[in-house]
Design an enzyme around this catalytic site. Structure first.
Site, PDB file in Angstrom:
ATOM      1  N   ARG A  41       0.827  -1.212   0.000  1.00  0.00           N
ATOM      2  CA  ARG A  41       0.000   0.000   0.000  1.00  0.00           C
ATOM      3  C   ARG A  41       0.863   1.265   0.000  1.00  0.00           C
ATOM      4  O   ARG A  41       0.592   2.220  -0.733  1.00  0.00           O
ATOM      5  CB  ARG A  41      -0.908   0.023   1.234  1.00  0.00           C
ATOM      6  CG  ARG A  41      -1.793   1.264   1.297  1.00  0.00           C
ATOM      7  CD  ARG A  41      -2.544   1.335   2.620  1.00  0.00           C
ATOM      8  NE  ARG A  41      -3.434   2.484   2.658  1.00  0.00           N
ATOM      9  CZ  ARG A  41      -3.081   3.691   3.065  1.00  0.00           C
ATOM     10  NH1 ARG A  41      -1.845   3.944   3.463  1.00  0.00           N
ATOM     11  NH2 ARG A  41      -3.955   4.680   3.081  1.00  0.00           N
ATOM     12  N   ARG A  53      -1.860  -9.493   9.735  1.00  0.00           N
ATOM     13  CA  ARG A  53      -1.324  -9.122   8.426  1.00  0.00           C
ATOM     14  C   ARG A  53       0.171  -8.847   8.568  1.00  0.00           C
ATOM     15  O   ARG A  53       0.600  -8.264   9.552  1.00  0.00           O
ATOM     16  CB  ARG A  53      -1.970  -7.836   7.897  1.00  0.00           C
ATOM     17  CG  ARG A  53      -3.435  -7.693   8.154  1.00  0.00           C
ATOM     18  CD  ARG A  53      -3.956  -6.381   7.582  1.00  0.00           C
ATOM     19  NE  ARG A  53      -3.531  -6.189   6.224  1.00  0.00           N
ATOM     20  CZ  ARG A  53      -4.329  -6.281   5.165  1.00  0.00           C
ATOM     21  NH1 ARG A  53      -5.601  -6.541   5.308  1.00  0.00           N
ATOM     22  NH2 ARG A  53      -3.859  -6.105   3.954  1.00  0.00           N
ATOM     23  N   ASP A  71     -13.891   4.710   2.313  1.00  0.00           N
ATOM     24  CA  ASP A  71     -14.235   4.037   3.569  1.00  0.00           C
ATOM     25  C   ASP A  71     -15.111   4.906   4.479  1.00  0.00           C
ATOM     26  O   ASP A  71     -15.825   4.375   5.324  1.00  0.00           O
ATOM     27  CB  ASP A  71     -12.959   3.657   4.331  1.00  0.00           C
ATOM     28  CG  ASP A  71     -12.303   2.400   3.764  1.00  0.00           C
ATOM     29  OD1 ASP A  71     -12.865   1.807   2.819  1.00  0.00           O
ATOM     30  OD2 ASP A  71     -11.233   2.019   4.281  1.00  0.00           O
ATOM     31  N   ALA A 105     -10.408  -0.640  -1.910  1.00  0.00           N
ATOM     32  CA  ALA A 105      -9.627   0.447  -2.489  1.00  0.00           C
ATOM     33  C   ALA A 105     -10.142   0.792  -3.887  1.00  0.00           C
ATOM     34  O   ALA A 105     -10.216   1.966  -4.271  1.00  0.00           O
ATOM     35  CB  ALA A 105      -8.159   0.037  -2.553  1.00  0.00           C
TER      36      ALA A 105
HETATM   37  C1  LIG Z   1      -2.481   3.745   7.513  1.00  0.00           C
HETATM   38  C2  LIG Z   1      -3.379   2.876   6.666  1.00  0.00           C
HETATM   39  C3  LIG Z   1      -2.892   1.635   6.228  1.00  0.00           C
HETATM   40  C4  LIG Z   1      -3.695   0.802   5.449  1.00  0.00           C
HETATM   41  N1  LIG Z   1      -3.184  -0.382   5.015  1.00  0.00           N
HETATM   42  C5  LIG Z   1      -3.923  -1.167   4.206  1.00  0.00           C
HETATM   43  C6  LIG Z   1      -3.389  -2.394   3.703  1.00  0.00           C
HETATM   44  O1  LIG Z   1      -2.280  -2.749   3.995  1.00  0.00           O
HETATM   45  N2  LIG Z   1      -4.176  -3.161   2.907  1.00  0.00           N
HETATM   46  C7  LIG Z   1      -5.442  -2.779   2.569  1.00  0.00           C
HETATM   47  O2  LIG Z   1      -6.114  -3.514   1.829  1.00  0.00           O
HETATM   48  N3  LIG Z   1      -5.976  -1.617   3.012  1.00  0.00           N
HETATM   49  C8  LIG Z   1      -5.241  -0.803   3.820  1.00  0.00           C
HETATM   50  N4  LIG Z   1      -5.775   0.374   4.293  1.00  0.00           N
HETATM   51  C9  LIG Z   1      -7.161   0.719   3.957  1.00  0.00           C
HETATM   52  C10 LIG Z   1      -7.308   1.108   2.525  1.00  0.00           C
HETATM   53  O3  LIG Z   1      -6.316   2.018   2.155  1.00  0.00           O
HETATM   54  C11 LIG Z   1      -8.697   1.674   2.363  1.00  0.00           C
HETATM   55  O4  LIG Z   1      -9.628   0.680   2.791  1.00  0.00           O
HETATM   56  C12 LIG Z   1      -9.076   1.993   0.944  1.00  0.00           C
HETATM   57  O5  LIG Z   1      -7.979   2.297   0.148  1.00  0.00           O
HETATM   58  C13 LIG Z   1     -10.071   3.153   0.910  1.00  0.00           C
HETATM   59  O6  LIG Z   1      -9.344   4.326   1.142  1.00  0.00           O
HETATM   60  P1  LIG Z   1      -9.918   5.689   1.665  1.00  0.00           P
HETATM   61  O7  LIG Z   1      -9.219   6.751   0.888  1.00  0.00           O
HETATM   62  O8  LIG Z   1     -11.390   5.724   1.666  1.00  0.00           O
HETATM   63  O9  LIG Z   1      -9.499   5.706   3.196  1.00  0.00           O
HETATM   64  P2  LIG Z   1      -8.077   5.632   3.907  1.00  0.00           P
HETATM   65  O10 LIG Z   1      -7.072   4.931   3.097  1.00  0.00           O
HETATM   66  O11 LIG Z   1      -8.338   5.155   5.285  1.00  0.00           O
HETATM   67  O12 LIG Z   1      -7.614   7.167   3.984  1.00  0.00           O
HETATM   68  C14 LIG Z   1      -8.222   8.122   4.841  1.00  0.00           C
HETATM   69  C15 LIG Z   1      -7.240   9.250   5.058  1.00  0.00           C
HETATM   70  O13 LIG Z   1      -7.893  10.329   5.724  1.00  0.00           O
HETATM   71  C16 LIG Z   1      -7.022  10.882   6.681  1.00  0.00           C
HETATM   72  N5  LIG Z   1      -7.856  11.574   7.679  1.00  0.00           N
HETATM   73  C17 LIG Z   1      -8.719  11.012   8.562  1.00  0.00           C
HETATM   74  N6  LIG Z   1      -9.337  11.968   9.282  1.00  0.00           N
HETATM   75  C18 LIG Z   1      -8.854  13.165   8.837  1.00  0.00           C
HETATM   76  C19 LIG Z   1      -9.121  14.523   9.197  1.00  0.00           C
HETATM   77  N7  LIG Z   1      -9.994  14.852  10.164  1.00  0.00           N
HETATM   78  N8  LIG Z   1      -8.462  15.507   8.529  1.00  0.00           N
HETATM   79  C20 LIG Z   1      -7.571  15.190   7.530  1.00  0.00           C
HETATM   80  N9  LIG Z   1      -7.278  13.912   7.173  1.00  0.00           N
HETATM   81  C21 LIG Z   1      -7.920  12.917   7.812  1.00  0.00           C
HETATM   82  C22 LIG Z   1      -6.272   9.658   7.209  1.00  0.00           C
HETATM   83  O14 LIG Z   1      -5.053  10.015   7.811  1.00  0.00           O
HETATM   84  C23 LIG Z   1      -6.064   8.838   5.935  1.00  0.00           C
HETATM   85  O15 LIG Z   1      -4.877   9.183   5.274  1.00  0.00           O
HETATM   86  C24 LIG Z   1      -5.012   1.233   5.095  1.00  0.00           C
HETATM   87  C25 LIG Z   1      -5.498   2.471   5.524  1.00  0.00           C
HETATM   88  C26 LIG Z   1      -4.690   3.304   6.301  1.00  0.00           C
HETATM   89  C27 LIG Z   1      -5.220   4.668   6.747  1.00  0.00           C
END
Ligand SMILES: Cc1cc2nc3c(=O)[nH]c(=O)nc-3n(C[C@H](O)[C@H](O)[C@H](O)COP(=O)(O)OP(=O)(O)OC[C@H]3O[C@@H](n4cnc5c(N)ncnc54)[C@H](O)[C@@H]3O)c2cc1C
Length: 437
Positions: free
Chosen positions: A111, A189, A309, A322
């Site tokens: 990731r 994991r 998410d 993702a």
């Molecule tokens: C640190 C981390 C590691 C992950 N590792 C894996 C993995 O190894 N394998 C896998 O399948 N999925 C992983 N995931 C989950 C995966 O990335 C998500 O399920 C998917 O990609 C959907 O992404 P998203 O952008 O909706 O949310 P996310 O990837 O969770 O991103 C949300 C982002 O919003 C930021 N954020 C939250 N609240 C605030 C706020 N108030 N102000 C500003 N920023 C904020 C967080 O720091 C994060 O960077 C991980 C997620 C994270 C955060």
């Protein structure tokens, strides 16, 4: 891309969260001429996480960004299929992906490494990313929406909130804080180098520099998936098991090798050997939670939209979390582009109406796939090993979300004009979901 309304280029969009959902939304808005600021609470860029999978439906989004595919190829996993074995190491079957070749390319890898490539692409096209910017508050009026960050009040035409499973925006949109529920499962994991695997004759074959391996060992209510990549130097494994502990959604909760080994008591020695080769600091224990489908993803004044998410967490067994967050980002950007600055509210409602049923149907796959492995009768599985193969639906993977959004935007807006009180109906939408038939 459709013709760009003049008003698209003077539109200002704020994106919250620099995960794959937020980065995709920011890139896609920026490439349509909008001014985009992305707020990320993390103070620094760190390569977090382990293996993450992108199906061909989101693979096509990466490939549409110049130069990104070339950077992804060397770090991603390349194998033509997945070998299934029973917990006692009996060979069950091998699922080959060749039938999907026409649907496009998949990208599976670390990731953090994939994230870094997408992050740099966003910067290269002019997305402004502000690190150390935790959004503390959201606000909206009929004419603008905005966020409060580090005490500063910043407003724009729209806010796209991709702030992850613990979303603050979700509370603003819903008017209440929804609580996660335990799914009854958790995942150990790991991402590690293959040095220790090489030392053990049972596992040395996994470090083969000439071929990437992908193997799943399945047993009653537990599954263990192992992938190798980067010329046999890297290995990632995930072990999904029953867990009734308190709900805590965290990517950083440490896991313990001894606990992981206990969940595969009586399994083949090779499974134990892989787990025992894991450096303690490389193991995470991640609780899998459910949330009921949200009643809406769009705020009362319709200028703030949830995505990724924050709107719809996925079980890993859907292998779509993702990918769906990226589809959200593309669709929201197209709806804002086609609506234009004067129709932001209509654009965001169209985004919700286009995405909601598809997301719900793919979310359900996570439960179906998991139960297919975990609830299986292993006497039956040994008689009919093909039953463990993953369903690979054309409607999920052979899908161009960008084309779809352009195709259905006008009819979606018209239907919303005819029925201004429309709200998603979680039950109805998933049952009637046209693609799932
Ligand atoms: C640190 C981390 C590691 C992950 N590792 C894996 C993995 O190894 N394998 C896998 O399948 N999925 C992983 N995931 C989950 C995966 O990335 C998500 O399920 C998917 O990609 C959907 O992404 P998203 O952008 O909706 O949310 P996310 O990837 O969770 O991103 C949300 C982002 O919003 C930021 N954020 C939250 N609240 C605030 C706020 N108030 N102000 C500003 N920023 C904020 C967080 O720091 C994060 O960077 C991980 C997620 C994270 C955060």
């Amino acid at each position: 891309m459709g013709s760009m309304p003049e008003s698209s280029s003077d539109m200002k969009v704020l994106v919250v969260g620099a995960g794959f959902g937020g980065l995709t939304a920011a890139i896609e808005c920026r490439k349509r001429g909008m001014s985009v600021t992305l707020f990320e609470s993390s103070k620094e860029r760190r390569q977090l996480g382990d293996i993450i999978s992108f199906g061909s439906n989101s693979g096509r989004i990466f490939r549409s960004w110049p130069g990104v595919e070339d950077e992804l190829d060397p770090v991603c996993h390349h194998s033509d299929g997945l070998t299934f074995r029973a917990f006692d190491d009996d060979f069950l079957c091998r699922q080959i992906w060749d039938a999907e070749a026409d649907w496009g390319k998949r990208f599976n890898g670390h990731r953090g490494e994939i994230h870094d490539i997408v992050w740099r692409h966003a910067l290269s096209i002019g997305v402004e990313i502000r690190l150390g910017s935790k959004v503390q508050e959201y606000f909206e009026t009929d004419t603008e929406a905005g966020v409060v960050v580090n005490g500063e009040r910043i407003s724009a035409d729209a806010v796209l909130a991709a702030d992850g499973v613990r979303s603050l925006a979700r509370t603003i949109v819903l008017g209440f804080e929804d609580k996660p529920k335990s799914s009854g499962y958790a995942v150990y994991r790991s991402w590690m180098g293959t040095e220790k695997l090489k030392e053990n004759p049972l596992t040395a074959w996994l470090a083969d520099p000439t071929i990437d391996h992908h193997v799943g060992w399945l047993g009653p209510d537990v599954h263990f998936l192992v992938a190798t990549l980067q010329k046999g130097t890297a290995c990632s494994w995930v072990l999904t098991h029953k867990d009734e502990a308190d709900v805590e959604e965290s990517w950083s909760a440490p896991g313990y090798v001894e606990d992981a080994v206990k969940t595969v008591d009586g399994w083949a020695p090779i499974v134990h050997a892989i787990i025992r080769a894991t450096p303690p600091e490389s193991l995470v224990d991640w609780k899998l939670v459910f949330r009921d489908p949200l009643p809406t993803w769009v705020s009362p004044k319709r200028r703030i939209a949830l995505m990724g998410d924050a709107a719809h967490p996925f079980l890993p067994t859907s292998i779509q979390g993702a990918s769906q967050s990226m589809e959200d980002g593309v669709t929201a950007a197209i709806c804002l582009e086609l609506g234009g600055k004067n129709n932001v509210q209509e654009g965001l409602r169209a985004y919700e109406k286009i995405r909601y049923p598809r997301v719900l149907a793919t979310q359900r796959m996570g439960v179906t796939n998991r139960d297919n492995w975990h609830k299986a009768d292993f006497n039956e599985v040994k008689k009919n090993p093909e039953m463990v193969k993953l369903p690979r639906q054309d409607w999920v993977l052979n899908f161009d979300c960008s084309k779809h959004a352009y195709d259905v935007y006008n009819e979606t807006v018209e239907s919303l004009r005819k029925d201004p009180s429309w709200k998603p109906n979680p039950v109805l939408e998933s049952e009637e979901y046209a693609y799932a038939k």
